[in-house]
Every structure is written in structure tokens, then in C-alpha cells.
Motif scaffolding. Structure first.
Motif, PDB file in Angstrom:
ATOM      1  N   HIS A   1       0.836  -1.196   0.000  1.00  0.00           N
ATOM      2  CA  HIS A   1       0.000   0.000   0.000  1.00  0.00           C
ATOM      3  C   HIS A   1       0.875   1.253   0.000  1.00  0.00           C
ATOM      4  CE1 HIS A   1      -2.992   2.961   1.394  1.00  0.00           C
ATOM      5  NE2 HIS A   1      -3.891   2.123   0.926  1.00  0.00           N
ATOM      6  N   GLN A   2       0.367   2.318  -0.580  1.00  0.00           N
ATOM      7  CA  GLN A   2       1.145   3.566  -0.646  1.00  0.00           C
ATOM      8  C   GLN A   2       1.545   4.059   0.748  1.00  0.00           C
ATOM      9  OE1 GLN A   2      -2.320   4.869  -2.531  1.00  0.00           O
ATOM     10  NE2 GLN A   2      -2.544   6.750  -1.350  1.00  0.00           N
ATOM     11  N   PHE A   3       0.761   3.741   1.768  1.00  0.00           N
ATOM     12  CA  PHE A   3       1.129   4.159   3.125  1.00  0.00           C
ATOM     13  C   PHE A   3       2.385   3.434   3.594  1.00  0.00           C
ATOM     14  CE2 PHE A   3      -3.520   5.277   4.420  1.00  0.00           C
ATOM     15  CZ  PHE A   3      -3.500   6.328   3.522  1.00  0.00           C
TER      16      PHE A   3
ATOM     17  N   LYS B   1       9.431  17.366  -7.521  1.00  0.00           N
ATOM     18  CA  LYS B   1      10.562  17.960  -8.249  1.00  0.00           C
ATOM     19  C   LYS B   1      10.192  19.316  -8.843  1.00  0.00           C
ATOM     20  CE  LYS B   1      13.026  13.701  -9.492  1.00  0.00           C
ATOM     21  NZ  LYS B   1      13.454  12.801 -10.606  1.00  0.00           N
ATOM     22  N   ASP B   2       9.005  19.404  -9.434  1.00  0.00           N
ATOM     23  CA  ASP B   2       8.585  20.669 -10.042  1.00  0.00           C
ATOM     24  C   ASP B   2       8.420  21.757  -8.993  1.00  0.00           C
ATOM     25  OD1 ASP B   2       8.622  19.483 -12.500  1.00  0.00           O
ATOM     26  OD2 ASP B   2       6.440  19.299 -12.696  1.00  0.00           O
TER      27      ASP B   2
ATOM     28  N   ASP C   1       2.794   7.057  -7.729  1.00  0.00           N
ATOM     29  CA  ASP C   1       4.115   7.418  -7.200  1.00  0.00           C
ATOM     30  C   ASP C   1       4.879   8.331  -8.157  1.00  0.00           C
ATOM     31  OD1 ASP C   1       3.687   5.899  -4.934  1.00  0.00           O
ATOM     32  OD2 ASP C   1       4.732   4.125  -5.701  1.00  0.00           O
ATOM     33  N   GLU C   2       4.817   8.034  -9.430  1.00  0.00           N
ATOM     34  CA  GLU C   2       5.560   8.839 -10.407  1.00  0.00           C
ATOM     35  C   GLU C   2       5.016  10.261 -10.481  1.00  0.00           C
ATOM     36  OE1 GLU C   2       5.693   6.910 -14.169  1.00  0.00           O
ATOM     37  OE2 GLU C   2       6.828   5.164 -13.444  1.00  0.00           O
ATOM     38  N   GLN C   3       3.716  10.390 -10.449  1.00  0.00           N
ATOM     39  CA  GLN C   3       3.107  11.718 -10.489  1.00  0.00           C
ATOM     40  C   GLN C   3       3.479  12.516  -9.242  1.00  0.00           C
ATOM     41  OE1 GLN C   3      -1.167  11.738 -10.806  1.00  0.00           O
ATOM     42  NE2 GLN C   3      -1.307  13.960 -10.962  1.00  0.00           N
TER      43      GLN C   3
END
Length: 494
Positions: free
Chosen positions: A153-155, A442-443, A434-436
Motif C-alpha cells: 500500500h502507498q502508506f 521535483k517541479d 508514485d511517479e506523479q
């Protein structure tokens, strides 16, 4: 149970997930004078040294140290000065009391208070050392993936659940075809829950889905009656209303039992017997040290920790586990709830039960920043599950703390600080890609993404999520709640 002006995202957040500073009616030094607190501190310091010299039980030493730390916080709250042995307080006017204070550079974390001086929030690495838990490292995350066959899970991937106790033991047992069960909770202090309250339930549902195990959810309406200025009827009504939001997270009625303490205590002899067993094996001195109770606290508060401990034992639910006492429990909760379960783990082997395992989450920050915890009494500190799309947009745009620079030119040149920016913090919880998320980080830090654009990303993430939750909640009827809250056998053979 109850999750700080940072939001313990429990705290079973249990009293669980998200306490506010007003959850405790008798916090801090009360009416004690600075000299009285100084004298208590001196005596407590002597006691800690004596216990260590005598090589007393670790539980007694830990309890004494916790009380010593609380007294130091009380002393600074009263005097504006750090305690120094042998240096009584001066008569100078104390600094303004803005709530529980901590020694500079030191975070305060207990089931009722969370405070930190850092804009980045609590230092969780230090907290792991202080609490004696274990870090959830990449090796453990990889092992969970291997055992479950599911992407973590992302958590877990993002360190939101960052600490554990005995999770490897849980996985060992699971690999050997031994089952376990999940236990989490909620302290129902109001009808409306906020997004931080969802964290433990979102993660608990994922755990239940990937491991296919029973889940019990405790609603500590009794605890809220003891701590807050609410009637029993109000606390019980809030429990039922909160149950609707919990059910709307998508739990399976055939695998999940939700219970109100005010209801279940009177209908389950097994549950009450475990409460009494815990009460017998924890001294008043230990409870004072662990939770900071004072002589002016009502006896209900002093005995409550045993009620939060009891669901950690499978014999509290004979209808589910058929009287078995060897089914281990895994508790996902905010780290502020750990004192309850350190106590429980100390008692468990002495009353013949396995120690519960734990997974600890970080705190969910208030809109105003990671130095504070969401408060149900301040509608602008939180995004509530009842908020409209317009309210969500306005709250984020007006109140979400920014890590951006003062001008567009400076921001373009130097970039923003994602580590303190609340909109980015919220995205780490709720943006699944995750990539987004990394591109946004970074932006933003390079200056390519402005604060207003970052807030727009969060608004577009939260609005559909909360609107979907509201639609699911509308489908939860009183009959549905009754089904979840009726003691019964679940779809598991024990």
C-alpha cells in the motif's frame, strides 16, 4: 480510542485516531504552583534513580520515567523555564501558555497531546528510539509484498506507516498457515469525521483484503464520556454516526465486527473478564507514569486503558474465535496510541495471551502546518468528510500552509519547500500514483510549479475522493449499522 494539532491518524488515532487538545479535561499542572511541581519533579527524579539502582522491573522504570517527562512539561508550561535540579523556580512571569510545552528540540507525543517545534513535524526516527519500536524498513515492505503477493500500500511505500512491533512474527505465523486478526478503533467525539480519521481505516481495509482475516473495530464512546463534556447519549449517538463513515470505507460485513464499548461491555462476559484481568496486573503507579494521570482524575479515566487493551485478546470475542486464546492480534494505529499497547504487551504473557503486534502511522497535519494537529472544534484546521466541493477548495486555498516563497519571482528562482508544504503532505497520503507525486515534488522544489498550482492538484485529488465517500455513506442505513454492530460469527472457521 483516540489520532495533534498534528493529527494522530489514528489514534485507534484509536481514542484512537485524532485527539484534540481539549480531549483531556484535566491536562497539565492544573492549580499546582511552580514550587509544588518543582518539588514533585525532584522527588520523581530521585525515584527514577532509585528504581534504576535497585534494577526494578522495566515496566516500573518506564512508568516512572514517563511521569518524570510529563512533570517537566508541566513545569515549563507553568514557569517558561526548563527544569534544572537544585534550582527552584524564580518569581518571573511565565511565558504565555499556548498549550503543552516541550523542551526545545524535543517532541511531545502521548494519547492526548502531540506537539513539535519543527515545521517538518515530529521527528519519527527519534520517536522510534524513545518508544523502543522498530522501523518499517524496505526489507519488511518487500517481505509483505512477497507474503501477500500484492503491491504494498502507498502508506507503506511512502513511510506513512513507519514503525512496528512484531510484524515479522505476524508474517512468520501467516506463512505457517496460522491466522491472526486486526483490531483498530475510533474515539467518537463528534458526528463529523475529517480526512485524517480515514487513514487507519483505509490501511486496515487493505490489510484485511490482502490477508483475508477478521477485523474488530472498537468505538470508545465510554472514553469520550469520561474525557469530554458530553452526555452518555451523545457519545453513543456519535459512535453510531462514526460507524457509518467507517462502513463507507468499504468493509465487508461478513468479516468485520464494529462495537460500542457502552453496548458490548454489558453483553460479553469474555470481554469484561479480560478487562478485569488487565486491571489486576497494572498498578496505579504504572498508569500514572504511562498516561500522566493525577490524583484529581476520575477513576474512570484511570481504569479505561484496560478497556482499550481487552480487544487485543481473542477471547474478548468468543462469537468470532470460538473461545480460542492463541489467535494473535495486529493493531494498525497512530504512534500516539502506543502507550496503551506497551502496557498491553507487558500484561499479555502474564495473563496467558500472545502479545499484540502493532503498525504505527505518522500524524496527519492540520491545514495550518505540521506543528499542529487537526481539531474538530476548528472547522478551518481540517477537511471534513461532510465538506462540499466548494468548502474543500476554499479551505485549501485560504488555510493550507505553504512552503512557497513570498513572490513568484523568488519561487521561480529558489523553489518551494515540499517538506513543510501541507498541500504536498496531503498528496503523499492520497495521491496514489508514485511517479506523479515525485514529478510534483521535483517541479515544486525547482520552482516550476507554483503554490497555487500545487493547491489545485490537491483540490482535484480530494474533491472526488470525498464526494465518493459521501455517496457511499448515503447508502449506509441504520439496518446496515445494526448488522455490523451485532455480535455474531464471521465468515471464518475457528
Amino acid at each position: 480510542m483516540t489520532v495533534a494539532t498534528i493529527l494522530p491518524v489514528s489514534q485507534f488515532a484509536l481514542p484512537w485516531t485524532a485527539l484534540t487538545m481539549t480531549d483531556c479535561q484535566e491536562e497539565g499542572p492544573g492549580n499546582a504552583t511552580p514550587m509544588e511541581v518543582f518539588e514533585k519533579l525532584t522527588a520523581q527524579g530521585d525515584k527514577v534513580r532509585a528504581l534504576k539502582t535497585e534494577k526494578a522491573d522495566k515496566a516500573d522504570i518506564d512508568a516512572a520515567v514517563q511521569l518524570l517527562l510529563k512533570l517537566k512539561v508541566d513545569y515549563k508550561t507553568l514557569t517558561g523555564q526548563d527544569y534544572k535540579a537544585g534550582c527552584p523556580p524564580s518569581n518571573s512571569t511565565p511565558t504565555q501558555d499556548n498549550g503543552p510545552s516541550v523542551t526545545e528540540g524535543e517532541d511531545m507525543v502521548d494519547p492526548w497531546n502531540v506537539s513539535t517545534s519543527s515545521a517538518k513535524g515530529v521527528d519519527y526516527d527519534k520517536l522510534i528510539v524513545r518508544f523502543g519500536s522498530s522501523k518499517i524498513d524496505q526489507e519488511l515492505v518487500d517481505r509483505i509484498e512477497r507474503v501477500t503477493g500484492q503491491k504494498p500500500h502507498q502508506f507503506l511505500r511512502r513511510g506513512i506507516f513507519f514503525s512496528h512491533r512484531d510484524m515479522h512474527q505476524i508474517l512468520d505465523a501467516y506463512e505457517n498457515k496460522k491466522s491472526f486478526y486486526l483490531y483498530t478503533g475510533r474515539g467518537p467525539s463528534s458526528e463529523a469525521m475529517h480526512v485524517g480519521h480515514l487513514i487507519p481505516f483505509i490501511f486496515t481495509k487493505w490489510l484485511q483484503d490482502v490477508f483475508d482475516i477478521p477485523l474488530v473495530i472498537q468505538l470508545t464512546d465510554d472514553e469520550k464520556y469520561l474525557w469530554k463534556d458530553l452526555s452518555l447519549e451523545e457519545c453513543h449517538r456519535y459512535a453510531v454516526e462514526n460507524a457509518k463513515d467507517i462502513i463507507a470505507c468499504g468493509f465487508d460485513v461478513n468479516k468485520t465486527f464494529i462495537f460500542s464499548d457502552l453496548d458490548y461491555m454489558g453483553m460479553s462476559p469474555g470481554f469484561y473478564r479480560n478487562v478485569v484481568k488487565v486491571q489486576k496486573h497494572v498498578t496505579f503507579n504504572q498508569v500514572k507514569g504511562i498516561f500522566g494521570f493525577t490524583d484529581s482524575d476520575c477513576i474512570g479515566k484511570i481504569s479505561f486503558p484496560a478497556i482499550q487493551a481487552a480487544p487485543s485478546f481473542s477471547t474478548s470475542f468468543p462469537q468470532i474465535f470460538n473461545g480460542r486464546k492463541d489467535v494473535q492480534c495486529l493493531i494498525p494505529c497512530a504512534i500516539d496510541q502506543d502507550p496503551y499497547f506497551r502496557m498491553t504487551r507487558d500484561v499479555a504473557p502474564r495473563i496467558g495471551y500472545p502479545k499484540p503486534a502493532l503498525l504505527h502511522s505518522t500524524f496527519f497535519p492540520a491545514l495550518q502546518g505540521a506543528q499542529t494537529k487537526m481539531s474538530a472544534s476548528d472547522p478551518n484546521s481540517s477537511i471534513f468528510l461532510t465538506d462540499t466541493a466548494k468548502q474543500i477548495k476554499n479551505k485549501i486555498n485560504k488555510h493550507a500552509f505553504s512552503g512557497g516563497k513570498d513572490t513568484i519571482e523568488e519561487h521561480r528562482k529558489y523553489g518551494g519547500n515540499a517538506e513543510v508544504d501541507v498541500s504536498f503532505m496531503y498528496l503523499t497520503f492520497f495521491l496514489e500514483d508514485d511517479e506523479q507525486l515525485e514529478k510534483i515534488r521535483k517541479d515544486y522544489t525547482s520552482g516550476a510549479l507554483l503554490t497555487g498550482e500545487l493547491k489545485k492538484c490537491l483540490i482535484e485529488t480530494l474533491q472526488p475522493m470525498i464526494m465518493a465517500h459521501q455517496e457511499r455513506r448515503k447508502q449506509v442505513t441504520e439496518e446496515t449499522v445494526q448488522q455490523f454492530m451485532t455480535p455474531r460469527r464471521l465468515d471464518f472457521n475457528y
